[in-house]
Scaffold this active site. Structure first.
Site, mmCIF file in Angstrom:
data_model
loop_
_atom_site.group_PDB
_atom_site.id
_atom_site.type_symbol
_atom_site.label_atom_id
_atom_site.label_comp_id
_atom_site.label_asym_id
_atom_site.label_seq_id
_atom_site.Cartn_x
_atom_site.Cartn_y
_atom_site.Cartn_z
ATOM 1 C CE LYS A 114 16.361 33.753 85.465
ATOM 2 N NZ LYS A 114 17.137 32.894 84.567
ATOM 3 C CE LYS A 198 18.702 33.289 92.109
ATOM 4 N NZ LYS A 198 18.414 32.228 91.251
ATOM 5 C CE LYS A 201 25.609 33.105 85.806
ATOM 6 N NZ LYS A 201 25.144 32.161 84.791
HETATM 7 P P1 AMP Z 1 22.834 29.773 86.456
HETATM 8 O O1 AMP Z 1 23.909 30.773 86.570
HETATM 9 O O2 AMP Z 1 21.485 30.373 86.738
HETATM 10 O O3 AMP Z 1 22.893 28.945 85.246
HETATM 11 O O4 AMP Z 1 23.093 28.788 87.677
HETATM 12 C C1 AMP Z 1 24.068 27.783 87.655
HETATM 13 C C2 AMP Z 1 24.018 26.986 88.925
HETATM 14 O O5 AMP Z 1 24.355 27.811 90.060
HETATM 15 C C3 AMP Z 1 22.627 26.411 89.230
HETATM 16 O O6 AMP Z 1 22.789 25.089 89.751
HETATM 17 C C4 AMP Z 1 22.076 27.324 90.286
HETATM 18 O O7 AMP Z 1 21.156 26.680 91.127
HETATM 19 C C5 AMP Z 1 23.342 27.727 91.037
HETATM 20 N N1 AMP Z 1 23.201 29.051 91.671
HETATM 21 C C6 AMP Z 1 23.000 30.232 91.053
HETATM 22 N N2 AMP Z 1 22.930 31.244 91.951
HETATM 23 C C7 AMP Z 1 23.071 30.678 93.176
HETATM 24 C C8 AMP Z 1 23.092 31.196 94.525
HETATM 25 N N3 AMP Z 1 22.966 32.496 94.779
HETATM 26 N N4 AMP Z 1 23.273 30.313 95.534
HETATM 27 C C9 AMP Z 1 23.417 28.984 95.275
HETATM 28 N N5 AMP Z 1 23.423 28.438 94.044
HETATM 29 C C10 AMP Z 1 23.247 29.265 92.998
#
Ligand code: AMP
Ligand code: TRP
Length: 333
Positions: A114, A198, A201
């Site tokens: 990041k 991956k 967002k």
């Molecule tokens: P965040 O949006 O970073 O707060 O992520 C929220 C949840 O979604 C966390 O448990 C992440 O590990 C999961 N997550 C985010 N992106 C991915 C992805 N591309 N594949 C699987 N899990 C994801």
């Protein structure tokens, strides 16, 4: 056995299929088991580790709550709240940052990704982010933390912090050392435009992800444009490993149909991508369209969403404020 579940999602907009299949789908399953006590947190303090527009942040907090509910989390059974409304999170994060070691944080790969090339310009918060995450979990004595694969290292750090606190202050098991719950298959959903990255967002191209607010036409279009390779669909698990885009798309299909990668490969072995993409679009539309419609409906009722947060904050606060008192007492305040 009754589990205490805690997890968090950042209100940074564009919640996508990776969030759903990697985390939220699992939250719903855990929430449906009456034995479990579940807490789902909208981690707005984590969101501001990178620059946010205040107005958008406020909307995104509500949208994350709406997404939880639209995906099937029952706010009567689970606590849904936002992190910044419970003061103990920031307090515990400070105390735990005096327990965590620089060397531990220096190993965190998400910070490196990041922060990018110019680490000097990253916020201090982005660096200490995993300590706040540990505080989130430890305040609620969570036994299990469902997350996507990318959070595994942060959970290990949380376990290390809990153990060091317990050892340093000789308070055996005062902080519960949590277990990660990471799905074995499909714990990492990849970009539709590049199977080695991956789904995220923050990726500039919207074509790289299926947003949980996408409608039928958007979903069909994104799958049509999703990157593939020139070959027919693979016939075996061995063959699929080198074909990252094919693996990702078949993985998404398998996860949505509650099947395995093995069975889904068998299903489409030797077929061409266009035939498979039609089937994939169909299962995606069946799953995502109702969620998307429900999110939009819920967002029209801000009062309802705010009420859920208000009730959640009250319940979360009554748990976390007791724990932080215990922590302060142990530390010597
Ligand atoms: P965040 O949006 O970073 O707060 O992520 C929220 C949840 O979604 C966390 O448990 C992440 O590990 C999961 N997550 C985010 N992106 C991915 C992805 N591309 N594949 C699987 N899990 C994801
Ligand atoms: N760091 C997590 C992410 O980016 C979000 C998060 C914050 C979290 N606090 C948490 C996840 C506590 C699980 C438990 O995805």
């Amino acid at each position: 056995m009754s589990k205490k579940i805690f997890s968090g999602v950042q209100p940074t907009g564009n919640l996508h299929l990776g969030n759903y299949l990697g985390a939220i789908k699992n939250f719903v399953t855990l929430n449906n088991d009456n034995e479990n006590k579940c807490i789902f947190c909208v981690v707005d303090l984590h969101a501001i580790t990178v620059k946010q527009n205040p107005k958008e942040l406020r909307n995104n907090i509500r949208e994350t709550v709406a997404t939880f509910i639209a995906s099937g989390i029952d706010p009567k059974k689970s606590i849904i709240f936002n992190q910044s409304s419970v003061a103990a999170h920031a307090e515990a994060a400070w105390i735990l940052s005096c327990v965590a070691r620089m060397g531990w944080l220096n190993r965190m790969t998400q910070f490196k990704e990041k922060a990018g090339k110019d680490k000097e310009k990253a916020s201090v918060g982005l660096y200490s982010y995993p300590v706040l995450m540990a505080a989130d979990i430890l305040l609620y004595d969570a036994t299990h933390v469902p997350v996507g694969d990318d959070q595994k290292q942060h959970l290990e750090l949380c376990r290390d912090i809990a153990q060091k606190f317990n050892n340093d202050f000789e308070v055996n098991n005062f902080l519960q050392v949590p277990e990660p719950l990471i799905q074995k298959e499909f714990s990492r959903i990849m970009s539709l435009k590049d199977g080695s990255k991956k789904m995220s967002k923050s990726e500039l191209s919207d074509l790289s992800r299926i947003n949980l607010t996408d409608n039928k036409d958007q979903i069909i279009n994104k799958i049509k444009k999703a990157k593939t390779d020139p070959l027919l669909l693979p016939k075996s698990l061995k063959e699929i490993d080198e074909r990252v885009e094919a693996k990702n798309l078949i993985g998404i299909y398998a996860s949505l149909t509650n099947s395995t990668l093995d069975k889904s490969i068998e299903n489409f072995a030797g077929k061409n991508f266009s035939e498979f993409k039609e089937k994939l679009s169909q299962v995606l539309v069946d799953k995502i369209e109702p969620i998307s419609a429900e999110i939009k409906k819920l967002l029209a009722d801000q009062e309802y969403l705010d009420q859920i947060l208000l009730e959640g904050v009250e319940k979360a606060n009554s748990i976390a404020s007791k724990k932080i008192e215990g922590i302060k007492e142990i530390v010597g305040f």
